[in-house]
Design a protein around this motif. Structure first.
Motif, PDB file in Angstrom:
ATOM      1  N   THR A 107       0.711  -1.223   0.098  1.00 24.87           N
ATOM      2  CA  THR A 107       0.181  -0.137   0.101  1.00 24.87           C
ATOM      3  C   THR A 107       0.844   1.179  -0.022  1.00 24.87           C
ATOM      4  OG1 THR A 107      -1.769  -1.236   1.065  1.00 24.87           O
ATOM      5  CG2 THR A 107      -1.575   1.208   1.057  1.00 24.87           C
ATOM      6  N   LYS A 108       0.669   2.308  -0.806  1.00 23.83           N
ATOM      7  CA  LYS A 108       1.211   3.584  -0.749  1.00 23.83           C
ATOM      8  C   LYS A 108       0.185   4.660  -0.726  1.00 23.83           C
ATOM      9  CE  LYS A 108       4.735   6.320  -1.035  1.00 23.83           C
ATOM     10  NZ  LYS A 108       5.606   6.505  -0.192  1.00 23.83           N
ATOM     11  N   SER A 109       0.401   5.271   0.195  1.00 19.56           N
ATOM     12  CA  SER A 109      -0.361   6.681   0.433  1.00 19.56           C
ATOM     13  C   SER A 109       0.454   8.025   0.577  1.00 19.56           C
ATOM     14  CB  SER A 109      -1.189   6.570   2.027  1.00 19.56           C
ATOM     15  OG  SER A 109      -1.970   5.375   1.900  1.00 19.56           O
ATOM     16  N   LYS A 112      -4.823  12.973   2.780  1.00 19.10           N
ATOM     17  CA  LYS A 112      -4.401  11.567   2.570  1.00 19.10           C
ATOM     18  C   LYS A 112      -4.985  11.208   1.261  1.00 19.10           C
ATOM     19  CE  LYS A 112      -3.635   7.044   4.519  1.00 19.10           C
ATOM     20  NZ  LYS A 112      -4.029   6.243   5.831  1.00 19.10           N
ATOM     21  N   THR A 129      -4.745   7.555  -1.335  1.00 22.14           N
ATOM     22  CA  THR A 129      -3.856   6.092  -1.307  1.00 22.14           C
ATOM     23  C   THR A 129      -4.057   5.887  -2.790  1.00 22.14           C
ATOM     24  OG1 THR A 129      -4.783   5.522   0.637  1.00 22.14           O
ATOM     25  CG2 THR A 129      -4.359   3.717  -0.876  1.00 22.14           C
ATOM     26  N   ASP A 169      -3.251   0.340  -3.249  1.00 20.70           N
ATOM     27  CA  ASP A 169      -3.754  -0.456  -1.804  1.00 20.70           C
ATOM     28  C   ASP A 169      -3.737  -1.996  -2.162  1.00 20.70           C
ATOM     29  OD1 ASP A 169      -5.313  -0.358   0.460  1.00 20.70           O
ATOM     30  OD2 ASP A 169      -7.319  -0.871  -0.704  1.00 20.70           O
ATOM     31  N   THR A 229       3.902   2.249   2.278  1.00 20.43           N
ATOM     32  CA  THR A 229       3.456   2.640   3.396  1.00 20.43           C
ATOM     33  C   THR A 229       3.070   1.601   4.348  1.00 20.43           C
ATOM     34  OG1 THR A 229       2.334   4.603   2.317  1.00 20.43           O
ATOM     35  CG2 THR A 229       1.526   4.020   4.518  1.00 20.43           C
ATOM     36  N   ARG A 243      -8.096   4.260  -9.032  1.00 23.73           N
ATOM     37  CA  ARG A 243      -7.504   4.856  -7.687  1.00 23.73           C
ATOM     38  C   ARG A 243      -8.519   4.455  -6.518  1.00 23.73           C
ATOM     39  NH1 ARG A 243      -5.196  10.309  -8.139  1.00 23.73           N
ATOM     40  NH2 ARG A 243      -7.211  11.140  -7.170  1.00 23.73           N
ATOM     41  N   PRO A 244      -8.135   3.793  -5.331  1.00 27.59           N
ATOM     42  CA  PRO A 244      -6.738   3.421  -5.162  1.00 27.59           C
ATOM     43  C   PRO A 244      -6.550   2.169  -6.218  1.00 27.59           C
ATOM     44  CG  PRO A 244      -8.345   2.943  -3.545  1.00 27.59           C
ATOM     45  CD  PRO A 244      -9.046   3.779  -4.263  1.00 27.59           C
TER      46      PRO A 244
END
Length: 254
Positions: A11-13, A21, A23, A26, A62, A213-214
């Motif tokens: 996961t990258k936020s 925030k 994301t 996910d 993340t 997205r996500p």
């Protein structure tokens, strides 16, 4: 073949001023075996490039883990060579000097790195252009230099972010065929981000379809067709229609 690049629950936020925030990717899990070519398709903003940058070590996830040959990826490394859409060549260096830049940073002596650089320029069809400068080359030739510069470092995996997106259609088709020829010689693992369904089908062993997205993995489509592939065969048309239907549904859901 063993799994070489493995993503587990990645996961990258990001935190932005405008949206708080966000994301981008996910819970992505994926295993790619040594020597496989995987293409990534999905709507704009679905996290394809973010995922590639995480594998490159240019971004840290993340949450989740990424490994290559069982070792965690914690930062950039020559074992993962990145080819961008922009050629990123140094205009003041010759084509040969651009190609061997990574070897120079490693401290390899000039004669040895020159020999290796010439080998790979020959492989990409640029023998005789070693002493030219980037401004003297066409777009397709510059991208060949970028590929040679990546290969000369002998990476375990090659990460390509829309590398042919800025080229005209004829040059793009030529570069796709050249990439396959080089891939068959080198047998490197390739992760290839593209917006072109035709390009993905022509190149890949498997295509990862990303959701809007996500970005999540919606589907992985194996392409069992022998190479070289016809771009207009019945089998290719069926795969294309299925992928386009998937992508239309994702774009409509945004």
């Amino acid at each position: 073949m063993m799994d070489q690049v493995v993503l587990k629950s990645v996961t990258k936020s990001f935190v932005t001023k405008a949206f708080g925030k966000v994301t981008a990717v996910d819970d992505v899990s994926l295993s790619i075996r040594e020597g496989e070519c995987f293409s990534f398709l999905g709507p704009s903003g679905c996290g394809k490039t973010t995922l590639l940058r995480i594998v490159a070590g240019l971004e840290l996830p993340t949450a989740g883990t990424v490994t290559i040959d069982g070792m965690p990826i914690t930062g950039p490394s020559p074992e993962r060579g990145m080819v961008f859409q922009e050629y990123s060549l140094f205009p003041w260096r010759t084509i040969l000097d651009n190609t061997v830049f990574g070897l120079e940073l490693k401290g390899m002596d000039k004669v040895k790195r020159g020999y290796k650089g010439r080998q790979y320029l020959k492989m990409v069809g640029l023998q005789g252009f070693e002493n030219r400068y980037p401004h003297e080359l066409s777009g397709g030739m510059k991208q060949r230099v970028a590929i040679a510069r990546t290969l000369v470092n002998d990476p375990k995996a090659i990460l390509m972010d829309e590398p042919f997106g800025a080229l005209d259609a004829q040059t793009r088709n030529t570069m796709q065929s050249e990439l396959l020829r080089i891939w068959e010689e080198e047998k490197k693992t390739v992760l290839f981000v593209t917006h072109s369904v035709d390009e993905a089908i022509y190149l890949a062993d498997a295509i990862v379809i990303m959701s809007a997205r996500p970005g999540r993995i919606k589907e992985i489509i194996d392409i069992p067709l022998p190479r070289p592939r016809s771009r207009t065969s019945t089998e290719v048309n069926q795969i294309r229609d299925s992928i386009l239907s998937d992508l239309r549904s994702e774009i409509a859901s945004r």
